[in-house]
Design an enzyme around this catalytic site. Sequence first.
Site, PDB file in Angstrom:
ATOM      1  CE  LYS A 173      -1.984   2.494   3.286  1.00 45.78           C
ATOM      2  NZ  LYS A 173      -2.019   3.822   2.658  1.00 45.78           N
ATOM      3  N   GLY A 204      -5.540   3.178  -0.315  1.00 49.93           N
ATOM      4  CA  GLY A 204      -6.538   3.598   0.662  1.00 49.93           C
ATOM      5  C   GLY A 204      -5.917   4.205   1.897  1.00 49.93           C
ATOM      6  N   GLY A 206      -4.724   4.810   5.775  1.00 52.23           N
ATOM      7  CA  GLY A 206      -3.985   3.973   6.718  1.00 52.23           C
ATOM      8  C   GLY A 206      -4.899   3.217   7.649  1.00 52.23           C
ATOM      9  N   GLY A 210      -4.467   0.175   5.342  1.00 48.86           N
ATOM     10  CA  GLY A 210      -3.193  -0.146   6.006  1.00 48.86           C
ATOM     11  C   GLY A 210      -3.429  -1.082   7.176  1.00 48.86           C
ATOM     12  CD  GLU A 248      14.085   1.568   8.242  1.00 43.29           C
ATOM     13  OE1 GLU A 248      14.633   2.603   8.653  1.00 43.29           O
ATOM     14  OE2 GLU A 248      14.618   0.447   8.324  1.00 43.29           O
ATOM     15  CB  CYS A 282      12.976  10.343   7.241  1.00 43.37           C
ATOM     16  SG  CYS A 282      13.861   9.327   6.042  1.00 43.37           S
ATOM     17  CD  GLU A 383       9.603  13.410  11.368  1.00 41.67           C
ATOM     18  OE1 GLU A 383       8.538  12.856  11.666  1.00 41.67           O
ATOM     19  OE2 GLU A 383      10.459  12.906  10.608  1.00 41.67           O
TER      20      GLU A 383
HETATM   21  P1  NAD Z   1       2.229   8.023   8.188  1.00 46.37           P
HETATM   22  O1  NAD Z   1       2.707   7.225   9.333  1.00 46.37           O
HETATM   23  O2  NAD Z   1       1.071   8.917   8.384  1.00 46.37           O
HETATM   24  O3  NAD Z   1       1.827   7.075   6.961  1.00 46.37           O
HETATM   25  C1  NAD Z   1       2.719   6.165   6.381  1.00 46.37           C
HETATM   26  C2  NAD Z   1       1.933   5.052   5.728  1.00 46.37           C
HETATM   27  O4  NAD Z   1       1.264   4.315   6.749  1.00 46.37           O
HETATM   28  C3  NAD Z   1       0.850   5.526   4.770  1.00 46.37           C
HETATM   29  O5  NAD Z   1       0.756   4.637   3.693  1.00 46.37           O
HETATM   30  C4  NAD Z   1      -0.398   5.462   5.633  1.00 46.37           C
HETATM   31  O6  NAD Z   1      -1.590   5.299   4.901  1.00 46.37           O
HETATM   32  C5  NAD Z   1      -0.118   4.225   6.468  1.00 46.37           C
HETATM   33  N1  NAD Z   1      -0.838   4.149   7.741  1.00 46.37           N
HETATM   34  C6  NAD Z   1      -1.301   5.169   8.494  1.00 46.37           C
HETATM   35  N2  NAD Z   1      -1.941   4.688   9.578  1.00 46.37           N
HETATM   36  C7  NAD Z   1      -1.866   3.346   9.513  1.00 46.37           C
HETATM   37  C8  NAD Z   1      -2.337   2.287  10.334  1.00 46.37           C
HETATM   38  N3  NAD Z   1      -3.041   2.517  11.442  1.00 46.37           N
HETATM   39  N4  NAD Z   1      -2.073   1.017   9.985  1.00 46.37           N
HETATM   40  C9  NAD Z   1      -1.369   0.761   8.862  1.00 46.37           C
HETATM   41  N5  NAD Z   1      -0.918   1.713   8.020  1.00 46.37           N
HETATM   42  C10 NAD Z   1      -1.158   2.990   8.348  1.00 46.37           C
HETATM   43  O7  NAD Z   1       3.489   8.818   7.644  1.00 46.37           O
HETATM   44  P2  NAD Z   1       3.529   9.877   6.475  1.00 46.37           P
HETATM   45  O8  NAD Z   1       2.933  11.150   6.979  1.00 46.37           O
HETATM   46  O9  NAD Z   1       3.011   9.266   5.233  1.00 46.37           O
HETATM   47  O10 NAD Z   1       5.109  10.068   6.278  1.00 46.37           O
HETATM   48  C11 NAD Z   1       5.879  10.965   7.007  1.00 46.37           C
HETATM   49  C12 NAD Z   1       6.637  10.249   8.097  1.00 46.37           C
HETATM   50  O11 NAD Z   1       7.423   9.197   7.539  1.00 46.37           O
HETATM   51  C13 NAD Z   1       7.631  11.156   8.796  1.00 46.37           C
HETATM   52  O12 NAD Z   1       7.562  10.923  10.168  1.00 46.37           O
HETATM   53  C14 NAD Z   1       8.979  10.699   8.251  1.00 46.37           C
HETATM   54  O13 NAD Z   1      10.079  10.931   9.089  1.00 46.37           O
HETATM   55  C15 NAD Z   1       8.731   9.241   8.074  1.00 46.37           C
HETATM   56  N6  NAD Z   1       9.697   8.677   7.136  1.00 46.37           N
HETATM   57  C16 NAD Z   1      10.663   7.849   7.613  1.00 46.37           C
HETATM   58  C17 NAD Z   1      11.617   7.326   6.753  1.00 46.37           C
HETATM   59  C18 NAD Z   1      12.698   6.399   7.244  1.00 46.37           C
HETATM   60  O14 NAD Z   1      13.319   5.762   6.412  1.00 46.37           O
HETATM   61  N7  NAD Z   1      12.934   6.292   8.528  1.00 46.37           N
HETATM   62  C19 NAD Z   1      11.566   7.645   5.391  1.00 46.37           C
HETATM   63  C20 NAD Z   1      10.562   8.499   4.945  1.00 46.37           C
HETATM   64  C21 NAD Z   1       9.622   9.010   5.819  1.00 46.37           C
END
Ligand code: NAD
Length: 479
Positions: A173, A204, A206, A210, A248, A282, A383
């Site tokens: 996803k 869709g 999260g 997700g 991650e 990130c 962050e």
């Molecule tokens: P997010 O956690 O909101 O969403 C990430 C993904 O998880 C999306 O596909 C989302 O739909 C899904 N998701 C959300 N809630 C979920 C749930 N309850 N169960 C399963 N899946 C779910 O993050 P974001 O806003 O999309 O991305 C930004 C964040 O990602 C920042 O905190 C950034 O630091 C982090 N990030 C980390 C890395 C790394 O390698 N460490 C790389 C890129 C981004």
Amino acid sequence: MNIKNFINDKYVEPISGDWLDNYCPANGEIYGKLPNSSKDDVEEAYKAAKEAFPLWSQTTLDERSRILIRISELLEASLDRFAEAESKDNGKPISLAKSVDIPRAASNFRFFGNAITQFASESHESVGQQAVNYTLRQPLGVVGCISPWNLPLYLFTWKIAPALAAGNCVVAKPSEITPMTAYMLGEICNEAGLPKGVLNIVHGLGKTTGQAIVEHPDIKAISFTGGTTTGAHIAKKAAPMFKKLSLELGGKNPNIIFKDCDYDEMLHTTLRSSFSNQGQICLCGSRIFVEESLYKKFKKDFVEKVKQLKVGHPSEKATDIGALVSKQHLEKVLSYIEIAKKEDNTILCGGNQIIIEGYENGYYMQPTVIEVINDECSINQEEIFGPVVTIMPFKTEEEVLQMANKVKYGLSATLWTNDLRRTMRMTQALQAGIVWVNTWMLRDLRTPFGGVKASGIGREGGFEALRFFTEPKNICIKY
Ligand code: NAD
């Protein structure tokens, strides 16, 4: 245009008929729809993957490698089309999508297509016991990959490629905010000859799609990149099912500058590490610490350079900073500027939303530098994930080390110095999964990638990713 799920090599609509709007960050317009897939869609994707698994897991390494490398070649051949779609969906400058995002997605497939042919398991001769031990590395079965919006195809494929290389079938996803290039990937996989059901892509929210992947009892592992709060939530859901997890998560990375660094190189790279992708990486170094004797000069030069960055429409060549990914995210980032002011910090430049003529509803913001007086203030601890960095001076190595480590995150750190002994001391003491010295975001895909503390669990990259996507089984034969 309507995006569809990719299940069993076909594009299909969501069973429930539930759709979400897809926004273009550059002008705020809705330019299509995507499925908000339910448990039922995830179940269909799972069934297709389960059915494909026996054959795919037994496909020779040569054949798997050939298909993955073919996907890589096809992505390269479609560079412009994919880069344009990525830039439109995410708001990032087209130059960045062309030079970083799509080439890296292609590299992910090429790298893991090659790596799987070099991935060896161990054997141990138990001397004196007439026995030999050897370890099989078997694919897990059906695995789940969930990725964020900031580097959409880059991170989506960073998970999918090793999962497939290791012989797993995948239910994946992408972020609901940037679904376009993941949608386009399905057709490339078909053209490359990836057998049906091996990769299934569901779109869709999260909390619906997700979560359905995470809660599916037979999806054996979850590779997740996203926010720390989401990661913690996933860990809680997955723990009772004993799923393998790679998380991650977020970062609040220090960029530590000593007076003895190569100044011009540092200044140029610090501009990049602060504002690339609108600061939505990130790994961005969002907390800048500068040795006191250099601080005044750095502050003047840096702010001058930041003011010259061009905020503009992502499709324009001259644009350095495009649009933030969503209205909600822009509002979140702007709310931190208010917090910074309340906490008596000084906005040295930026701090405001920008209205661009012709794109008045786009999500643009000035690159912002904030001078902080206390490293423990909220904007130095939380962050922000936008074009906002803090700067403050330090006196000693001990002091800066303490400040650098005093956050809940531990993803990456950057150090600027030409002192070898200091480099050795500091790189060992910094609490981070990745430390760059005199550079930033120089990546070699063979190296372990990941964070400590609230930045995650596990490592991706190289053989670490192939280890994650396989289960070791030791076999002991007495002879
Ligand atoms: P997010 O956690 O909101 O969403 C990430 C993904 O998880 C999306 O596909 C989302 O739909 C899904 N998701 C959300 N809630 C979920 C749930 N309850 N169960 C399963 N899946 C779910 O993050 P974001 O806003 O999309 O991305 C930004 C964040 O990602 C920042 O905190 C950034 O630091 C982090 N990030 C980390 C890395 C790394 O390698 N460490 C790389 C890129 C981004």
